[in-house]
Design a protein around this motif. Structure first.
Motif, PDB file in Angstrom:
ATOM      1  N   LEU A 185      22.079  42.359  44.382  1.00  0.00           N
ATOM      2  CA  LEU A 185      22.675  43.528  43.749  1.00  0.00           C
ATOM      3  C   LEU A 185      24.065  43.096  43.287  1.00  0.00           C
ATOM      4  CD1 LEU A 185      21.822  46.170  46.502  1.00  0.00           C
ATOM      5  CD2 LEU A 185      20.467  45.553  44.496  1.00  0.00           C
ATOM      6  N   ASP A 186      24.332  43.168  42.007  1.00  0.00           N
ATOM      7  CA  ASP A 186      25.551  42.632  41.427  1.00  0.00           C
ATOM      8  C   ASP A 186      26.226  43.730  40.603  1.00  0.00           C
ATOM      9  OD1 ASP A 186      27.471  41.278  39.912  1.00  0.00           O
ATOM     10  OD2 ASP A 186      26.126  39.659  39.335  1.00  0.00           O
ATOM     11  N   GLY A 187      27.136  44.464  41.237  1.00  0.00           N
ATOM     12  CA  GLY A 187      27.806  45.573  40.564  1.00  0.00           C
ATOM     13  C   GLY A 187      29.288  45.322  40.410  1.00  0.00           C
ATOM     14  N   LYS A 188      29.836  45.811  39.315  1.00  0.00           N
ATOM     15  CA  LYS A 188      31.271  45.707  39.067  1.00  0.00           C
ATOM     16  C   LYS A 188      32.020  46.534  40.105  1.00  0.00           C
ATOM     17  CE  LYS A 188      34.781  46.701  35.602  1.00  0.00           C
ATOM     18  NZ  LYS A 188      35.047  47.231  34.272  1.00  0.00           N
ATOM     19  N   PRO A 215      15.990  41.488  30.584  1.00  0.00           N
ATOM     20  CA  PRO A 215      15.691  40.989  31.930  1.00  0.00           C
ATOM     21  C   PRO A 215      14.508  41.748  32.537  1.00  0.00           C
ATOM     22  CG  PRO A 215      18.034  41.494  31.691  1.00  0.00           C
ATOM     23  CD  PRO A 215      17.346  42.027  30.471  1.00  0.00           C
ATOM     24  N   LYS A 216      13.721  41.053  33.348  1.00  0.00           N
ATOM     25  CA  LYS A 216      12.529  41.692  33.917  1.00  0.00           C
ATOM     26  C   LYS A 216      12.888  42.877  34.804  1.00  0.00           C
ATOM     27  CE  LYS A 216      11.647  38.718  37.975  1.00  0.00           C
ATOM     28  NZ  LYS A 216      12.932  38.074  38.066  1.00  0.00           N
ATOM     29  N   GLU A 217      13.970  42.774  35.556  1.00  0.00           N
ATOM     30  CA  GLU A 217      14.346  43.853  36.466  1.00  0.00           C
ATOM     31  C   GLU A 217      14.706  45.120  35.681  1.00  0.00           C
ATOM     32  OE1 GLU A 217      14.903  39.945  38.482  1.00  0.00           O
ATOM     33  OE2 GLU A 217      15.563  40.725  36.544  1.00  0.00           O
ATOM     34  N   TRP A 218      15.482  44.961  34.602  1.00  0.00           N
ATOM     35  CA  TRP A 218      15.834  46.109  33.760  1.00  0.00           C
ATOM     36  C   TRP A 218      14.574  46.667  33.100  1.00  0.00           C
ATOM     37  CZ3 TRP A 218      15.091  47.574  28.761  1.00  0.00           C
ATOM     38  CH2 TRP A 218      15.784  48.711  28.339  1.00  0.00           C
ATOM     39  N   THR A 219      13.713  45.787  32.613  1.00  0.00           N
ATOM     40  CA  THR A 219      12.505  46.204  31.905  1.00  0.00           C
ATOM     41  C   THR A 219      11.621  47.070  32.794  1.00  0.00           C
ATOM     42  OG1 THR A 219      12.555  44.261  30.478  1.00  0.00           O
ATOM     43  CG2 THR A 219      10.432  45.371  30.714  1.00  0.00           C
ATOM     44  N   VAL A 220      11.383  46.634  34.020  1.00  0.00           N
ATOM     45  CA  VAL A 220      10.538  47.415  34.929  1.00  0.00           C
ATOM     46  C   VAL A 220      11.169  48.777  35.182  1.00  0.00           C
ATOM     47  CG1 VAL A 220       9.484  47.538  37.221  1.00  0.00           C
ATOM     48  CG2 VAL A 220       9.596  45.343  36.026  1.00  0.00           C
ATOM     49  N   SER A 221      12.451  48.792  35.507  1.00  0.00           N
ATOM     50  CA  SER A 221      13.132  50.051  35.770  1.00  0.00           C
ATOM     51  C   SER A 221      13.072  50.983  34.561  1.00  0.00           C
ATOM     52  CB  SER A 221      14.587  49.772  36.158  1.00  0.00           C
ATOM     53  OG  SER A 221      15.245  50.960  36.514  1.00  0.00           O
ATOM     54  N   ALA A 222      13.315  50.434  33.378  1.00  0.00           N
ATOM     55  CA  ALA A 222      13.299  51.243  32.155  1.00  0.00           C
ATOM     56  C   ALA A 222      11.903  51.769  31.859  1.00  0.00           C
ATOM     57  CB  ALA A 222      13.817  50.421  30.978  1.00  0.00           C
ATOM     58  N   LEU A 223      10.899  50.919  31.978  1.00  0.00           N
ATOM     59  CA  LEU A 223       9.543  51.350  31.653  1.00  0.00           C
ATOM     60  C   LEU A 223       8.969  52.306  32.689  1.00  0.00           C
ATOM     61  CD1 LEU A 223       7.975  48.140  30.073  1.00  0.00           C
ATOM     62  CD2 LEU A 223       9.259  49.993  28.994  1.00  0.00           C
ATOM     63  N   ASN A 265      27.474  49.567  35.715  1.00  0.00           N
ATOM     64  CA  ASN A 265      27.778  48.215  35.262  1.00  0.00           C
ATOM     65  C   ASN A 265      27.212  47.298  36.344  1.00  0.00           C
ATOM     66  OD1 ASN A 265      28.896  45.769  34.500  1.00  0.00           O
ATOM     67  ND2 ASN A 265      30.820  46.701  33.830  1.00  0.00           N
ATOM     68  N   PHE A 266      25.938  46.966  36.220  1.00  0.00           N
ATOM     69  CA  PHE A 266      25.163  46.475  37.356  1.00  0.00           C
ATOM     70  C   PHE A 266      24.102  45.479  36.893  1.00  0.00           C
ATOM     71  CE2 PHE A 266      21.686  47.078  40.452  1.00  0.00           C
ATOM     72  CZ  PHE A 266      22.381  47.029  41.648  1.00  0.00           C
ATOM     73  N   LYS A 267      23.886  44.477  37.699  1.00  0.00           N
ATOM     74  CA  LYS A 267      22.806  43.524  37.463  1.00  0.00           C
ATOM     75  C   LYS A 267      21.976  43.420  38.741  1.00  0.00           C
ATOM     76  CE  LYS A 267      25.591  40.872  34.279  1.00  0.00           C
ATOM     77  NZ  LYS A 267      26.363  39.671  34.073  1.00  0.00           N
ATOM     78  N   LEU A 268      20.696  43.153  38.554  1.00  0.00           N
ATOM     79  CA  LEU A 268      19.769  43.038  39.663  1.00  0.00           C
ATOM     80  C   LEU A 268      18.928  41.797  39.441  1.00  0.00           C
ATOM     81  CD1 LEU A 268      18.059  44.235  42.070  1.00  0.00           C
ATOM     82  CD2 LEU A 268      16.739  45.420  40.319  1.00  0.00           C
ATOM     83  N   ASP A 269      18.694  41.049  40.498  1.00  0.00           N
ATOM     84  CA  ASP A 269      17.799  39.898  40.412  1.00  0.00           C
ATOM     85  C   ASP A 269      16.867  39.928  41.615  1.00  0.00           C
ATOM     86  OD1 ASP A 269      17.092  37.243  39.145  1.00  0.00           O
ATOM     87  OD2 ASP A 269      17.538  36.613  41.195  1.00  0.00           O
ATOM     88  N   VAL A 270      15.587  39.760  41.363  1.00  0.00           N
ATOM     89  CA  VAL A 270      14.585  39.674  42.422  1.00  0.00           C
ATOM     90  C   VAL A 270      13.894  38.330  42.259  1.00  0.00           C
ATOM     91  CG1 VAL A 270      12.495  40.689  43.402  1.00  0.00           C
ATOM     92  CG2 VAL A 270      14.235  42.179  42.364  1.00  0.00           C
ATOM     93  N   SER A 271      13.912  37.533  43.328  1.00  0.00           N
ATOM     94  CA  SER A 271      13.304  36.208  43.241  1.00  0.00           C
ATOM     95  C   SER A 271      12.650  35.833  44.567  1.00  0.00           C
ATOM     96  CB  SER A 271      14.360  35.163  42.846  1.00  0.00           C
ATOM     97  OG  SER A 271      15.405  35.121  43.803  1.00  0.00           O
ATOM     98  N   ARG A 272      11.951  34.732  44.545  1.00  0.00           N
ATOM     99  CA  ARG A 272      11.239  34.205  45.716  1.00  0.00           C
ATOM    100  C   ARG A 272      11.941  32.921  46.152  1.00  0.00           C
ATOM    101  NH1 ARG A 272       4.863  33.163  45.663  1.00  0.00           N
ATOM    102  NH2 ARG A 272       4.924  35.165  46.691  1.00  0.00           N
ATOM    103  N   ARG A 273      12.112  32.768  47.464  1.00  0.00           N
ATOM    104  CA  ARG A 273      12.661  31.532  48.022  1.00  0.00           C
ATOM    105  C   ARG A 273      11.679  31.002  49.057  1.00  0.00           C
ATOM    106  NH1 ARG A 273      17.830  32.081  51.423  1.00  0.00           N
ATOM    107  NH2 ARG A 273      16.216  32.862  52.731  1.00  0.00           N
ATOM    108  N   PRO A 274      11.145  29.815  48.823  1.00  0.00           N
ATOM    109  CA  PRO A 274      10.218  29.236  49.805  1.00  0.00           C
ATOM    110  C   PRO A 274      10.906  29.041  51.157  1.00  0.00           C
ATOM    111  CG  PRO A 274      10.145  28.022  47.733  1.00  0.00           C
ATOM    112  CD  PRO A 274      11.324  28.952  47.657  1.00  0.00           C
ATOM    113  N   ASP A 275      10.169  29.272  52.213  1.00  0.00           N
ATOM    114  CA  ASP A 275      10.684  29.105  53.570  1.00  0.00           C
ATOM    115  C   ASP A 275       9.513  28.668  54.444  1.00  0.00           C
ATOM    116  OD1 ASP A 275      11.296  30.212  56.439  1.00  0.00           O
ATOM    117  OD2 ASP A 275      13.219  30.250  55.385  1.00  0.00           O
ATOM    118  N   PRO A 276       9.719  27.711  55.350  1.00  0.00           N
ATOM    119  CA  PRO A 276       8.617  27.234  56.198  1.00  0.00           C
ATOM    120  C   PRO A 276       7.957  28.341  57.027  1.00  0.00           C
ATOM    121  CG  PRO A 276      10.552  25.827  56.465  1.00  0.00           C
ATOM    122  CD  PRO A 276      10.959  26.980  55.591  1.00  0.00           C
TER     123      PRO A 276
END
Length: 147
Positions: A138-141, A33-41, A118-129
């Motif tokens: 932030l998605d943690g167990k 996942p891109k979020e993990w990749t950025v954090s790891a790198l 035990n965690f997942k992260l998602d960063v996205s864009r949502r169009p808004d007027p």
């Protein structure tokens, strides 16, 4: 973060720009996942050997950086990064909403915490007027306190 990982992160940022690659493209190349990749790198996770070698080849990294990517990091404070406006806004949001989030977690789940392991992260864009919105999930167990 140790010096070798910090040096590798700077080499990666420069190589990413030089090669004209996005974080998503790098993540796709190693199947993460891109979020993990950025954090790891940037030094916050150990990168499996095959993925570290692939990133090294993709970005033309030094052997030292490829080795540093594979090391277990020291996850210490943010240091100067805490002063960055984007990071500071997350700190501000937690300062304002942290107690409410804690209360809601306890009300919904009971006595415990949200895992950041035990965690997942998602960063996205949502169009808004009124201007596009940044959506951070932030998605943690849930980990209950066992007494």
């Amino acid at each position: 973060m140790n010096e070798a990982k910090a040096k590798a992160a700077e080499e990666i940022r420069a190589a990413k720009q030089r090669e004209g690659l996005s974080w998503a493209e790098i993540a796709e190349a190693i199947g993460k996942p891109k979020e993990w990749t950025v954090s790891a790198l940037l030094g916050q996770h150990p990168v499996p050997e095959a993925a570290a070698v692939k990133v090294g080849e993709l970005l033309g990294l030094s052997d030292e950086s490829v080795q540093a990517l594979q090391r277990q990091p020291y996850r210490t404070g943010l240091g100067d990064a805490a002063n960055d406006p984007t990071i500071y806004r997350f700190i501000e949001a937690i300062n304002v909403y942290g107690p409410a989030i804690k209360e809601l977690i306890h009300e919904e789940f009971g006595d415990g915490i949200m895992s950041a392991i035990n965690f997942k992260l998602d960063v996205s864009r949502r169009p808004d007027p009124s201007g596009d919105r940044v959506v951070v999930t932030l998605d943690g167990k849930f980990l209950d306190y066992n007494w």
